[in-house]
Each structure stands twice: as structure tokens, then as C-alpha cells.
Design an enzyme around this catalytic site. Structure first.
Site, PDB file in Angstrom:
ATOM      1  N   SER A   9       0.700  -1.421   0.022  1.00  0.00           N
ATOM      2  CA  SER A   9       0.089  -0.095   0.057  1.00  0.00           C
ATOM      3  C   SER A   9       0.960   1.183   0.003  1.00  0.00           C
ATOM      4  O   SER A   9       1.620   1.440   0.939  1.00  0.00           O
ATOM      5  CB  SER A   9      -0.987  -0.036   1.218  1.00  0.00           C
ATOM      6  OG  SER A   9      -1.619   1.295   1.259  1.00  0.00           O
ATOM      7  N   HIS A  34      -1.103  -1.041  -4.163  1.00  0.00           N
ATOM      8  CA  HIS A  34      -2.439  -0.885  -3.571  1.00  0.00           C
ATOM      9  C   HIS A  34      -2.744   0.607  -3.494  1.00  0.00           C
ATOM     10  O   HIS A  34      -1.782   1.096  -2.599  1.00  0.00           O
ATOM     11  CB  HIS A  34      -2.568  -1.571  -2.387  1.00  0.00           C
ATOM     12  CG  HIS A  34      -4.082  -1.582  -1.803  1.00  0.00           C
ATOM     13  ND1 HIS A  34      -4.898  -2.019  -2.075  1.00  0.00           N
ATOM     14  CD2 HIS A  34      -4.498  -0.646  -0.690  1.00  0.00           C
ATOM     15  CE1 HIS A  34      -5.989  -1.688  -1.516  1.00  0.00           C
ATOM     16  NE2 HIS A  34      -5.710  -0.880  -0.477  1.00  0.00           N
ATOM     17  N   ASP A  36      -4.838   3.775  -1.744  1.00  0.00           N
ATOM     18  CA  ASP A  36      -5.811   4.025  -0.892  1.00  0.00           C
ATOM     19  C   ASP A  36      -6.221   5.576  -1.236  1.00  0.00           C
ATOM     20  O   ASP A  36      -5.407   6.611  -1.230  1.00  0.00           O
ATOM     21  CB  ASP A  36      -5.432   4.168   0.406  1.00  0.00           C
ATOM     22  CG  ASP A  36      -5.118   2.580   0.944  1.00  0.00           C
ATOM     23  OD1 ASP A  36      -6.312   2.051   0.756  1.00  0.00           O
ATOM     24  OD2 ASP A  36      -4.089   2.116   1.265  1.00  0.00           O
ATOM     25  N   MET A  38      -9.028   8.589  -0.076  1.00  0.00           N
ATOM     26  CA  MET A  38      -9.739   8.753   1.118  1.00  0.00           C
ATOM     27  C   MET A  38     -10.305  10.381   0.705  1.00  0.00           C
ATOM     28  O   MET A  38      -9.478  11.343   0.365  1.00  0.00           O
ATOM     29  CB  MET A  38      -8.941   8.759   2.281  1.00  0.00           C
ATOM     30  CG  MET A  38      -8.175   7.472   2.769  1.00  0.00           C
ATOM     31  SD  MET A  38      -7.466   7.380   3.917  1.00  0.00           S
ATOM     32  CE  MET A  38      -6.782   5.632   4.075  1.00  0.00           C
ATOM     33  N   HIS A  68      -8.256   1.432  -4.340  1.00  0.00           N
ATOM     34  CA  HIS A  68      -9.252   1.425  -3.005  1.00  0.00           C
ATOM     35  C   HIS A  68      -9.963   2.692  -2.715  1.00  0.00           C
ATOM     36  O   HIS A  68      -9.290   3.483  -2.141  1.00  0.00           O
ATOM     37  CB  HIS A  68      -8.617   0.649  -1.860  1.00  0.00           C
ATOM     38  CG  HIS A  68      -9.542   0.454  -0.787  1.00  0.00           C
ATOM     39  ND1 HIS A  68      -8.999   0.221   0.486  1.00  0.00           N
ATOM     40  CD2 HIS A  68     -10.707   0.517  -0.604  1.00  0.00           C
ATOM     41  CE1 HIS A  68      -9.911   0.169   1.380  1.00  0.00           C
ATOM     42  NE2 HIS A  68     -11.132   0.289   0.949  1.00  0.00           N
ATOM     43  N   MET A  70     -12.099   4.898  -0.897  1.00  0.00           N
ATOM     44  CA  MET A  70     -12.776   5.018   0.538  1.00  0.00           C
ATOM     45  C   MET A  70     -13.493   6.538   0.318  1.00  0.00           C
ATOM     46  O   MET A  70     -13.099   7.632   0.722  1.00  0.00           O
ATOM     47  CB  MET A  70     -11.923   5.245   1.441  1.00  0.00           C
ATOM     48  CG  MET A  70     -11.585   3.582   1.903  1.00  0.00           C
ATOM     49  SD  MET A  70      -9.906   3.615   2.837  1.00  0.00           S
ATOM     50  CE  MET A  70      -8.749   3.597   1.649  1.00  0.00           C
ATOM     51  N   MET A 139     -12.219  -5.653   4.847  1.00  0.00           N
ATOM     52  CA  MET A 139     -11.163  -5.061   5.605  1.00  0.00           C
ATOM     53  C   MET A 139     -10.847  -5.667   6.899  1.00  0.00           C
ATOM     54  O   MET A 139     -11.785  -5.805   7.553  1.00  0.00           O
ATOM     55  CB  MET A 139     -12.143  -3.498   5.976  1.00  0.00           C
ATOM     56  CG  MET A 139     -12.409  -2.660   4.633  1.00  0.00           C
ATOM     57  SD  MET A 139     -10.522  -2.195   3.895  1.00  0.00           S
ATOM     58  CE  MET A 139      -9.503  -1.331   5.243  1.00  0.00           C
ATOM     59  N   ASP A 177      -7.166  -6.495   3.982  1.00  0.00           N
ATOM     60  CA  ASP A 177      -6.302  -4.885   3.859  1.00  0.00           C
ATOM     61  C   ASP A 177      -6.339  -4.334   5.543  1.00  0.00           C
ATOM     62  O   ASP A 177      -7.512  -4.076   5.949  1.00  0.00           O
ATOM     63  CB  ASP A 177      -7.016  -4.154   2.890  1.00  0.00           C
ATOM     64  CG  ASP A 177      -6.623  -2.541   2.836  1.00  0.00           C
ATOM     65  OD1 ASP A 177      -5.558  -2.474   3.397  1.00  0.00           O
ATOM     66  OD2 ASP A 177      -7.057  -1.820   2.289  1.00  0.00           O
ATOM     67  N   GLY A 179      -3.505  -4.010   8.795  1.00  0.00           N
ATOM     68  CA  GLY A 179      -2.700  -4.761   9.953  1.00  0.00           C
ATOM     69  C   GLY A 179      -2.117  -5.981   9.522  1.00  0.00           C
ATOM     70  O   GLY A 179      -1.839  -7.109  10.080  1.00  0.00           O
TER      71      GLY A 179
HETATM   72  C1  DX5 Z   1      -6.325   1.559   5.556  1.00  0.00           C
HETATM   73  C2  DX5 Z   1      -6.274   1.194   4.135  1.00  0.00           C
HETATM   74  C3  DX5 Z   1      -5.116   0.279   3.985  1.00  0.00           C
HETATM   75  C4  DX5 Z   1      -3.735   0.853   4.815  1.00  0.00           C
HETATM   76  C5  DX5 Z   1      -3.228  -0.490   5.313  1.00  0.00           C
HETATM   77  O1  DX5 Z   1      -7.720   2.492   5.496  1.00  0.00           O
HETATM   78  O2  DX5 Z   1      -7.154   0.770   3.577  1.00  0.00           O
HETATM   79  O3  DX5 Z   1      -4.972  -0.144   2.867  1.00  0.00           O
HETATM   80  O4  DX5 Z   1      -3.109   1.434   3.783  1.00  0.00           O
HETATM   81  O5  DX5 Z   1      -1.947   0.015   6.110  1.00  0.00           O
HETATM   82  P1  DX5 Z   1      -1.345  -1.164   7.100  1.00  0.00           P
HETATM   83  O6  DX5 Z   1      -1.004  -2.189   6.116  1.00  0.00           O
HETATM   84  O7  DX5 Z   1      -0.552  -0.205   7.643  1.00  0.00           O
HETATM   85  O8  DX5 Z   1      -2.442  -1.625   8.055  1.00  0.00           O
HETATM   86 ZN    ZN Z   2      -6.806  -0.018   1.197  1.00  0.00          ZN
END
Ligand code: DX5
Ligand code: ZN
Length: 218
Positions: A9, A34, A36, A38, A68, A70, A139, A177, A179
């Protein structure tokens, strides 16, 4: 079982040098990145937009852009992200919009379509759309921020999507996705996941080649 794919990511990369972060991923022989996106509304954070994807393409990235969204109104941004270089566009089930029309629009742009659901959202919400997408994103943290702890209680959800996939003969990838590291990825894999987003754990690892190899061996 689908072969495992690691999708680092970019959110956890150096935002002052994103093209270099993407190049790091390519140099390891990985195929996916990936991204993200937002909007500060669906999630309480902001990241990047279509121009970032376009810039990464201009800098030569040929990675598969696993995008992705969001966003509260993802359907408004399908075309801009497709034009900017997205290969997959994954949208969340939670906001109210015409989901079926959005999946159609994603595919009409030549992209693969994904459906995502938050930890608090029941799987029944995505059930009607499983034959309209190529990927289900489960998620494993509440979206919005990198670096959060993996939610163990999402493992049964992954297993249920895997059961539906085999019962109905669906051609789907199951992505996780949030942790994800070597240990939590193995637990997700054991429950049927095949696509692993890793932000913090990937970029923080000094042995990224070893990290990538451990995912290939999942
Ligand atoms: C969280 C994102 C993830 C994020 C994951 O809102 O969708 O893709 O980058 O980050 P880690 O791998 O640090 O949990
Ligand atoms: Zn993501």
C-alpha cells in the site's frame, strides 16, 4: 486456490517520493500496487487523487494499480481514476448509491471491479453483488489510517466468502487490508484469502525481498 498476491500500500510510502516508492515495489518483481483514496468524509482522512495515479504512470510505473476508493460518492470518480491509470477499482458497499450501475461503469472503463466492506458491515450486504465483481475486499481494520492492529474477528468473514466462492463457483479474489504482516497474512490465507495489502509492515521491513518471498510462499 488462487496464487497469493502481495499488494503493497502506497499510503505507507514516502509521500514526498511516491514514484520512488512505486519503483521499489517493481524492483522486487511484484506486480500490484494498492492505492488508498480517501475523501475526509467516508473516512476521517485524506490521501491522494487521480492526478497521483497519472503522475506515477508518467514516471513509468507499469504496476497493476489496485485502487481502493474510500469515498462517499465513489460512482462520481470511476471515470477519472480509470483515465488516470487504475486497473482495478474497488468501492465500498456502505454508502448509498446505485452499486450495480457503478460496477457496470467500472467494467465499461476496462477496469476490474471490487467490492469492499468495513469490519462492522455484515456480509449479507455484499451477497447480491458477488457475481458483478472480480474481488471482495474484507477490511481487517476500520478504514482511514495505516498502522492499525489486525482484527482477528474478521477471519470467519473471510472463511464465509471463501465458502460462497466455492459453492457458487465464483471467479473472485479475496483481498484483506489492514494490519497485514507475515503472521496475520498466514492466518488470512488459512481462511481463504489470496490477496494481501500490506502498508506499514512492507515499507518498514528492511528485508523487503524476504518479506515479498514469504508472501509468495503463503
Ligand atoms: C486503511 C487502508 C489500508 C492501509 C493499510 O484504511 O485501506 O490499505 O494502507 O495499512 P497497514 O498495512 O499499515 O495496516
Ligand atoms: Zn486499502
Amino acid at each position: 486456490m488462487n496464487e497469493p498476491i502481495l499488494a503493497p500500500s502506497l499510503l505507507a510510502g514516502d509521500h514526498g517520493a511516491l514514484a520512488e516508492a512505486a519503483a521499489t515495489v517493481s524492483r522486487l518483481g511484484l506486480a500490484w500496487l494498492h492505492l488508498d483514496i480517501m475523501d475526509g468524509h467516508f473516512v476521517p482522512n485524506l490521501s491522494f487523487g487521480p492526478e497521483t495515479l497519472a503522475a506515477l504512470r508518467r514516471h513509468g510505473s507499469t504496476l497493476f494499480f489496485d485502487t481502493h476508493l474510500m469515498l462517499s460518492e465513489p460512482q462520481r470518480y470511476v471515470e477519472p481514476f480509470a483515465r488516470a491509470g487504475a486497473n482495478r477499482i474497488t468501492i465500498h458497499i456502505e454508502p448509498a448509491y446505485d452499486h450495480a450501475a457503478a460496477f457496470k461503469a467500472i467494467r465499461a472503463q476496462g477496469c476490474k471491479a471490487g467490492i469492499a466492506l468495513n469490519p462492522g458491515t455484515a456480509l449479507t450486504a455484499i451477497q447480491p453483488f458477488l457475481d458483478q465483481v472480480d474481488l471482495v475486499l474484507v477490511m481487517t481494520v476500520q478504514p482511514g489510517f495505516g498502522g492499525q492492529a489486525f482484527r482477528e474477528d474478521m477471519l470467519p468473514k473471510i472463511a464465509q466468502v471463501d465458502r460462497w466462492r466455492s459453492e457458487r463457483g465464483l471467479d473472485l479474489r479475496i483481498e484483506v487490508d489492514g494490519g497485514i504482516d507475515r503472521a496475520t497474512a498466514a492466518r488470512c490465507r488459512a481462511n481463504g484469502a489470496d490477496t494481501f495489502v500490506a502498508g506499514t509492515s512492507f515499507f518498514a521491513d528492511r528485508d523487503r525481498a524476504g518479506f515479498a518471498a514469504s508472501f509468495a510462499a503463503l
